[in-house]
Write a protein that holds these residues in place. Structure first.
Motif, PDB file in Angstrom:
ATOM      1  N   TRP A  14      31.487   5.575  24.387  1.00  0.00           N
ATOM      2  CA  TRP A  14      32.769   6.270  24.533  1.00  0.00           C
ATOM      3  C   TRP A  14      32.611   7.426  25.514  1.00  0.00           C
ATOM      4  CZ3 TRP A  14      33.460  11.419  23.204  1.00  0.00           C
ATOM      5  CH2 TRP A  14      32.473  11.994  22.391  1.00  0.00           C
ATOM      6  N   TYR A  15      33.745   7.861  26.072  1.00  0.00           N
ATOM      7  CA  TYR A  15      33.746   8.961  27.037  1.00  0.00           C
ATOM      8  C   TYR A  15      35.044   9.748  26.899  1.00  0.00           C
ATOM      9  CZ  TYR A  15      37.146   6.584  30.133  1.00  0.00           C
ATOM     10  OH  TYR A  15      38.268   6.008  30.660  1.00  0.00           O
ATOM     11  N   ASN A  16      35.036  10.966  27.398  1.00  0.00           N
ATOM     12  CA  ASN A  16      36.258  11.768  27.424  1.00  0.00           C
ATOM     13  C   ASN A  16      37.067  11.350  28.645  1.00  0.00           C
ATOM     14  OD1 ASN A  16      34.165  14.101  26.119  1.00  0.00           O
ATOM     15  ND2 ASN A  16      36.069  13.650  25.079  1.00  0.00           N
ATOM     16  N   THR A  17      38.288  10.983  28.416  1.00  0.00           N
ATOM     17  CA  THR A  17      39.151  10.441  29.457  1.00  0.00           C
ATOM     18  C   THR A  17      39.701  11.541  30.366  1.00  0.00           C
ATOM     19  OG1 THR A  17      41.052  10.574  28.000  1.00  0.00           O
ATOM     20  CG2 THR A  17      39.800   8.511  27.981  1.00  0.00           C
ATOM     21  N   GLY A  18      40.558  11.162  31.276  1.00  0.00           N
ATOM     22  CA  GLY A  18      41.169  12.071  32.251  1.00  0.00           C
ATOM     23  C   GLY A  18      41.732  11.225  33.366  1.00  0.00           C
ATOM     24  N   LEU A  19      41.595  11.677  34.601  1.00  0.00           N
ATOM     25  CA  LEU A  19      42.042  10.881  35.741  1.00  0.00           C
ATOM     26  C   LEU A  19      41.067   9.728  35.932  1.00  0.00           C
ATOM     27  CD1 LEU A  19      43.879  10.358  38.166  1.00  0.00           C
ATOM     28  CD2 LEU A  19      42.429  11.933  39.486  1.00  0.00           C
ATOM     29  N   GLY A  20      41.552   8.499  35.799  1.00  0.00           N
ATOM     30  CA  GLY A  20      40.701   7.322  35.904  1.00  0.00           C
ATOM     31  C   GLY A  20      40.716   6.714  37.290  1.00  0.00           C
TER      32      GLY A  20
ATOM     33  N   CYS B 252      41.761   3.971  38.194  1.00  0.00           N
ATOM     34  CA  CYS B 252      43.002   3.254  38.476  1.00  0.00           C
ATOM     35  C   CYS B 252      44.115   4.191  38.942  1.00  0.00           C
ATOM     36  CB  CYS B 252      43.442   2.470  37.241  1.00  0.00           C
ATOM     37  SG  CYS B 252      42.322   1.108  36.831  1.00  0.00           S
ATOM     38  N   GLY B 253      43.834   5.501  38.945  1.00  0.00           N
ATOM     39  CA  GLY B 253      44.808   6.459  39.457  1.00  0.00           C
ATOM     40  C   GLY B 253      45.750   7.018  38.420  1.00  0.00           C
ATOM     41  N   THR B 254      45.498   6.733  37.155  1.00  0.00           N
ATOM     42  CA  THR B 254      46.353   7.262  36.092  1.00  0.00           C
ATOM     43  C   THR B 254      45.580   8.264  35.250  1.00  0.00           C
ATOM     44  OG1 THR B 254      45.757   5.444  34.611  1.00  0.00           O
ATOM     45  CG2 THR B 254      47.736   5.150  35.955  1.00  0.00           C
TER      46      THR B 254
ATOM     47  N   CYS C   5      43.280  -3.229  36.854  1.00  0.00           N
ATOM     48  CA  CYS C   5      43.912  -2.048  36.245  1.00  0.00           C
ATOM     49  C   CYS C   5      45.141  -2.468  35.440  1.00  0.00           C
ATOM     50  CB  CYS C   5      44.308  -1.041  37.317  1.00  0.00           C
ATOM     51  SG  CYS C   5      42.905  -0.246  38.107  1.00  0.00           S
ATOM     52  N   GLY C   6      45.212  -1.955  34.226  1.00  0.00           N
ATOM     53  CA  GLY C   6      46.335  -2.270  33.348  1.00  0.00           C
ATOM     54  C   GLY C   6      46.129  -3.492  32.475  1.00  0.00           C
TER      55      GLY C   6
ATOM     56  N   LEU D 179      42.790  -1.232  30.381  1.00  0.00           N
ATOM     57  CA  LEU D 179      41.810  -0.846  31.392  1.00  0.00           C
ATOM     58  C   LEU D 179      42.428   0.183  32.359  1.00  0.00           C
ATOM     59  CD1 LEU D 179      39.188  -3.024  32.957  1.00  0.00           C
ATOM     60  CD2 LEU D 179      40.467  -1.532  34.436  1.00  0.00           C
ATOM     61  N   VAL D 180      41.813   1.371  32.418  1.00  0.00           N
ATOM     62  CA  VAL D 180      42.320   2.448  33.279  1.00  0.00           C
ATOM     63  C   VAL D 180      41.245   3.099  34.138  1.00  0.00           C
ATOM     64  CG1 VAL D 180      44.222   3.011  31.710  1.00  0.00           C
ATOM     65  CG2 VAL D 180      42.029   4.216  31.474  1.00  0.00           C
ATOM     66  N   ASP D 181      39.969   2.698  33.953  1.00  0.00           N
ATOM     67  CA  ASP D 181      38.894   3.416  34.623  1.00  0.00           C
ATOM     68  C   ASP D 181      37.709   2.506  34.894  1.00  0.00           C
ATOM     69  OD1 ASP D 181      37.621   5.611  35.748  1.00  0.00           O
ATOM     70  OD2 ASP D 181      37.624   6.814  33.914  1.00  0.00           O
ATOM     71  N   ARG D 182      36.766   3.040  35.650  1.00  0.00           N
ATOM     72  CA  ARG D 182      35.528   2.368  36.054  1.00  0.00           C
ATOM     73  C   ARG D 182      34.369   3.140  35.450  1.00  0.00           C
ATOM     74  NH1 ARG D 182      31.736   3.483  40.115  1.00  0.00           N
ATOM     75  NH2 ARG D 182      30.939   1.669  41.230  1.00  0.00           N
ATOM     76  N   CYS D 183      33.395   2.434  34.872  1.00  0.00           N
ATOM     77  CA  CYS D 183      32.221   3.076  34.293  1.00  0.00           C
ATOM     78  C   CYS D 183      31.016   2.832  35.200  1.00  0.00           C
ATOM     79  CB  CYS D 183      31.938   2.525  32.898  1.00  0.00           C
ATOM     80  SG  CYS D 183      30.486   3.270  32.120  1.00  0.00           S
ATOM     81  N   ALA D 184      30.597   3.889  35.907  1.00  0.00           N
ATOM     82  CA  ALA D 184      29.470   3.777  36.835  1.00  0.00           C
ATOM     83  C   ALA D 184      28.137   3.602  36.105  1.00  0.00           C
ATOM     84  CB  ALA D 184      29.410   5.007  37.725  1.00  0.00           C
TER      85      ALA D 184
END
Length: 154
Positions: A59-65, A67-69, A100-101, A117-122
């Motif tokens: 898990w991670y703390n979200t924010g600007l992902g 995907c641009g949201t 995305c989405g 899906l809203v983000d990428r995990c490096a």
């Protein structure tokens, strides 16, 4: 003249007056054109169904992902590992990634949650997911940090 060069189509030979012959390496072939091939290690727990994956879930703390949201920790959202996310990113712009989405159903500890899906995990391995705290909490306590589970496209 001590040296007499002899050229061939693949090698350049140098003949010395002593009778010794040395061969220079052939020139490197021209790089292939087309789609690059990605090489990755395959987990022994990965299923054969390309729509279903066994994976490490964090898990991670979200924010600007990517995907641009902007998302918040209370939403049921996910960051997909870079190996699976990046090939769907046109011209290097993750905001236009076709994934995305999309919805993903995640399973662990006999529980499941559907996320967007809203983000990428490096830092995630192939098949890995990074869930929002709200989504991870459906599967396990965030104090656990990491669980093994599976997921498929919903």
């Amino acid at each position: 003249m001590l040296f007499q060069p002899i050229l061939t189509s693949t090698l350049s030979l140098l003949v010395l007056s002593f009778g010794f012959t040395f061969a220079a390496p052939a020139p490197a072939p021209a790089p292939a054109t087309g789609t690059p091939i990605a090489i990755r290690e395959v987990s022994t727990t990965e299923t054969l169904d390309p729509r279903s994956f066994s994976s490490r879930i964090t898990w991670y703390n979200t924010g600007l992902g990517a995907c641009g949201t902007v998302s918040n920790d209370g939403q049921l959202v996910v960051a997909l590992n870079h190996d699976q996310f990046d090939p769907s990113t046109p011209n290097g712009n993750p905001n236009r990634n076709s994934l995305c989405g999309r919805r993903i159903r995640v399973n662990a500890n006999g529980r499941s949650v559907t996320v967007t899906l809203v983000d990428r995990c490096a830092g995630c391995p192939y098949g890995g997911l990074d869930l929002s705290p709200a989504a991870f909490s459906v599967l396990a306590s965030t104090s656990v940090g990491v669980v093994q589970g599976s997921w498929d496209w919903a």
